[in-house]
Design a protein around this motif. Structure first.
Motif, short mmCIF file in Angstrom:
data_model
loop_
_atom_site.label_atom_id
_atom_site.label_comp_id
_atom_site.label_asym_id
_atom_site.label_seq_id
_atom_site.Cartn_x
_atom_site.Cartn_y
_atom_site.Cartn_z
N ALA A 436 0.90 -1.11 -0.06
CA ALA A 436 0.01 -0.17 0.06
C ALA A 436 0.82 1.32 -0.01
O ALA A 436 0.63 2.08 -0.78
CB ALA A 436 -1.01 -0.04 1.12
N ARG A 437 1.91 1.20 0.66
CA ARG A 437 2.65 2.34 0.87
C ARG A 437 3.58 2.48 -0.40
O ARG A 437 3.91 3.66 -0.89
CB ARG A 437 3.81 2.10 2.11
CG ARG A 437 2.79 2.08 3.16
CD ARG A 437 3.51 2.70 4.73
NE ARG A 437 2.35 2.82 5.43
CZ ARG A 437 2.61 3.12 6.80
NH1 ARG A 437 3.57 3.73 7.23
NH2 ARG A 437 1.31 3.48 7.61
N TRP A 438 3.82 1.58 -1.10
CA TRP A 438 4.86 1.58 -2.29
C TRP A 438 3.89 2.23 -3.36
O TRP A 438 4.56 3.09 -4.22
CB TRP A 438 5.24 0.10 -2.78
CG TRP A 438 6.02 0.19 -4.03
CD1 TRP A 438 7.33 0.50 -3.99
CD2 TRP A 438 5.57 0.21 -5.36
NE1 TRP A 438 7.84 0.75 -5.30
CE2 TRP A 438 6.73 0.24 -6.28
CE3 TRP A 438 4.39 -0.03 -5.66
CZ2 TRP A 438 6.65 0.25 -7.62
CZ3 TRP A 438 4.37 -0.47 -7.28
CH2 TRP A 438 5.39 -0.15 -8.14
N CYS A 439 2.64 1.70 -3.55
CA CYS A 439 1.50 2.29 -4.43
C CYS A 439 1.47 3.87 -4.20
O CYS A 439 1.23 4.56 -5.43
CB CYS A 439 0.35 1.75 -4.30
SG CYS A 439 -0.01 -0.02 -4.99
N VAL A 440 1.45 4.41 -3.10
CA VAL A 440 1.18 5.99 -3.18
C VAL A 440 2.62 6.75 -3.21
O VAL A 440 2.40 7.98 -2.92
CB VAL A 440 0.51 6.09 -1.80
CG1 VAL A 440 -1.16 5.57 -1.83
CG2 VAL A 440 1.19 6.01 -0.54
N SER A 441 3.58 5.90 -3.03
CA SER A 441 4.95 6.67 -3.31
C SER A 441 5.15 6.98 -4.54
O SER A 441 5.00 6.44 -5.30
CB SER A 441 6.27 5.64 -2.61
OG SER A 441 5.88 5.20 -1.63
N GLU A 442 6.20 7.81 -4.79
CA GLU A 442 6.66 8.30 -6.12
C GLU A 442 6.88 7.09 -7.04
O GLU A 442 7.66 6.12 -6.49
CB GLU A 442 7.89 9.10 -6.21
CG GLU A 442 8.24 9.72 -7.31
CD GLU A 442 9.14 10.81 -7.09
OE1 GLU A 442 9.65 11.29 -8.18
OE2 GLU A 442 9.23 11.48 -6.25
N GLY A 443 6.24 7.02 -8.30
CA GLY A 443 6.35 5.99 -9.09
C GLY A 443 5.54 4.90 -8.94
O GLY A 443 5.36 3.88 -9.84
N GLY A 444 4.84 4.77 -7.80
CA GLY A 444 3.87 3.62 -7.53
C GLY A 444 2.58 3.84 -8.38
O GLY A 444 2.49 4.88 -8.90
N SER A 445 1.98 2.53 -8.48
CA SER A 445 0.59 2.75 -9.61
C SER A 445 -0.43 3.93 -9.20
O SER A 445 -1.00 4.58 -9.94
CB SER A 445 -0.02 1.38 -9.64
OG SER A 445 -0.12 0.81 -8.19
N SER A 446 -0.89 4.06 -7.46
CA SER A 446 -1.67 4.57 -7.28
C SER A 446 -1.34 6.40 -7.56
O SER A 446 -2.00 7.19 -7.84
CB SER A 446 -1.93 4.92 -5.78
OG SER A 446 -3.03 3.50 -5.56
N TYR A 447 0.07 6.39 -7.15
CA TYR A 447 0.76 7.84 -7.41
C TYR A 447 0.67 8.44 -8.83
O TYR A 447 0.20 9.40 -9.09
CB TYR A 447 2.27 7.64 -6.95
CG TYR A 447 3.01 9.08 -7.21
CD1 TYR A 447 3.35 9.75 -6.19
CD2 TYR A 447 3.85 9.09 -8.47
CE1 TYR A 447 4.04 11.01 -6.34
CE2 TYR A 447 4.59 10.23 -8.61
CZ TYR A 447 4.64 11.08 -7.54
OH TYR A 447 5.63 12.20 -7.56
N GLU A 448 0.82 7.33 -9.81
CA GLU A 448 0.94 7.70 -11.17
C GLU A 448 -0.48 7.94 -11.67
O GLU A 448 -0.82 8.80 -12.52
CB GLU A 448 1.35 6.56 -11.93
CG GLU A 448 2.83 6.01 -11.73
CD GLU A 448 3.71 7.29 -12.43
OE1 GLU A 448 3.31 8.27 -12.91
OE2 GLU A 448 4.98 7.35 -11.88
N ASN A 449 -1.55 7.13 -11.13
CA ASN A 449 -2.83 7.40 -11.35
C ASN A 449 -3.42 8.63 -11.08
O ASN A 449 -4.10 9.36 -11.71
CB ASN A 449 -3.95 6.26 -10.99
CG ASN A 449 -3.66 5.01 -11.49
OD1 ASN A 449 -3.21 4.95 -12.73
ND2 ASN A 449 -3.99 3.78 -10.99
#
Length: 459
Positions: A436-449
């Motif tokens: 979850a933390r990776w997704c919202v970090s820079e480059g993560g999927s949620s960050y990109e979306n």
């Protein structure tokens, strides 16, 4: 930085919908947008009353989030937890009020509204937006899998699982696609959202919103790819941008309807690491007195420290004498408050497990903090979320009611022990926390979306 577009944000009028849209609003403000957040008058009054001291100003002028309100069409004393009644009223009355609000904002000299970020559950507002030439982004506050089930209603009918009124034709557990949570036909969200005689109102709303969502240029949701790989594959155009949170320091208000009791955190500070059972059932669940007493005595039986959130309206008809006596018995070990900053609690080192109704915000907040779950769903999409926790992610267990539908104190005690002592559950919860933390970090999927969303809205 030049101010970007003026955005109107409209949640479905319920705490679980206001919170993630308020979190998203803070993120949009951080990116230079101006936000007008539209609650119903009743919810607006609650939000403003619950804000502590200086926070009311944070939401006004300089904070970038302006709070506005419109009537929901119900009389003051009517029960807004009756979703059938609420939906029936707002579908008829709110469109006209929203039109007047938009016209009024412009007349008051505010910048023209360029975007509506609207709850998928408020699809009627997308039509209002189109009248004014306002572009639409839709927001889905629950699991992508829940939206997937709604969008697949024609297929569920075709497969003979439900009839054309949304009611189950067969009693069985089914799975929409690989990797998706298995669900029993009796647990579809639209059949578990209130009194059965009003079910058609909710089902009509769902099928109508499925069509209206076509007016949105993008649909974003409070989820993340790793949590829902199967659903994401089925509906790749629903972009997960979660787990959402307003800020890492928990300073920004997220639109709570009840004031947060700040004693919780000080109390948690005094508890050993991983010792506390945190119990909360969201903003809607109502327990009958017998079930309340079993739950209370079950917490007592665990012999562990517990933090229990009991809203003032949680158990109508509970004996005051019984409650006072219970309070006295657990005084040293249990803390009972009416509302808290849940994200702050779940992030606390002292919490061992989360006894939860599995509303989606609670589920995402638990996952984001690596908290093992004991699932106790109450209505709507919570059965689906329980299935994620117990069948797909395997980051928790569920309580099982007895033949009379009551979850006993012994059942609660033994399941709490099982969850807290299961090393594999703890490890999987930790892995999901990292994902979850990776997704919202820079480059993560949620960050990109989220960046895709900002780029679209900056056009």
């Amino acid at each position: 930085m030049a101010m970007k577009a003026h955005v109107l944000v409209l949640p479905f009028p319920s705490q679980g919908h206001v919170t993630p849209l308020m979190e998203l609003s803070h993120r949009l403000v951080d990116h230079g947008f101006e936000v007008t957040f539209v609650n119903t008058e009743v919810d607006h009054a609650l939000v403003v009353a619950a804000l502590r001291g200086g926070e009311a100003t944070l939401l006004g002028g300089g904070g970038g989030i302006h709070l506005a309100s419109i009537p929901d069409g119900l009389a003051d004393d009517e029960d807004r937890k009756d979703l059938n009644k609420l939906i029936d009223a707002f579908t008829r009355h709110m469109p006209g009020h929203l039109e007047r609000l938009i016209a009024g904002l412009e007349a008051a000299g505010r910048p023209r509204v360029k975007w509506l970020v609207g709850d998928v559950n408020m699809g009627w507002s997308f039509e209002v937006a189109k009248k004014f030439g306002i572009r639409v982004v839709s927001f889905w506050p629950a699991a992508t899998a829940c939206l997937a089930l709604m969008l697949k209603i024609p297929k569920l009918i075709e497969d003979g699982l439900i009839d054309d009124k949304g009611l189950p034709r067969r009693q069985e557990t089914f799975q929409l696609a690989p990797g998706m949570p298995p669900l029993h036909t009796s647990h579809l969200s639209w059949n578990n959202a209130g009194a059965p005689e009003g079910q058609h109102i909710i089902f009509d709303l769902v099928t109508r919103n499925n069509k209206l969502n076509g007016l949105a240029e993008m649909t974003v949701g409070n989820s993340f790819h790793e949590a829902e790989a199967g659903a994401s594959k089925l509906f790749p155009n629903v972009l997960p941008i979660g787990p959402l949170f307003a800020d890492r320091e928990f300073r920004k208000p997220v639109g709570n309807f009840l004031p947060e009791d700040e004693r919780c955190i000080k109390w948690l500070d005094a508890q050993p690491d991983g010792s506390v059972v945190y119990v909360a059932f969201g903003s809607m669940a109502i327990f009958d007195p017998r079930q309340f007493e079993e739950l209370a005595e079950g917490l007592e039986l665990t012999g562990r420290p517990f933090l229990w959130i009991v809203r003032p309206d949680f158990t109508p008809g509970l004996s005051k004498a019984w409650l006072t006596e219970f309070h006295e018995r657990v005084a040293g070990r249990g803390m009972i408050v009416s509302w808290c900053s849940q994200q702050q609690v779940l992030a606390h080192r002292a919490v061992a497990c989360f006894v939860s109704h599995c509303g989606w915000n609670s589920t995402m907040e638990g996952v984001r903090n690596g908290t093992p779950f004991l699932c106790w769903p109450y209505f709507c999409d919570q059965y689906l979320n329980r299935s994620y926790v117990t069948n797909v992610w395997r980051t928790g267990l569920a309580v099982a009611p007895g033949a009379d539908g009551i979850i006993t104190k012994e059942e609660l005690r033994s399941k709490v022990e099982e969850v807290v002592s299961d090393a594999e559950i703890k490890e999987r919860a930790r892995l999901f926390k990292d994902a979850a933390r990776w997704c919202v970090s820079e480059g993560g999927s949620s960050y990109e979306n989220f960046n895709k969303l900002v780029n679209l809205m900056s056009e």
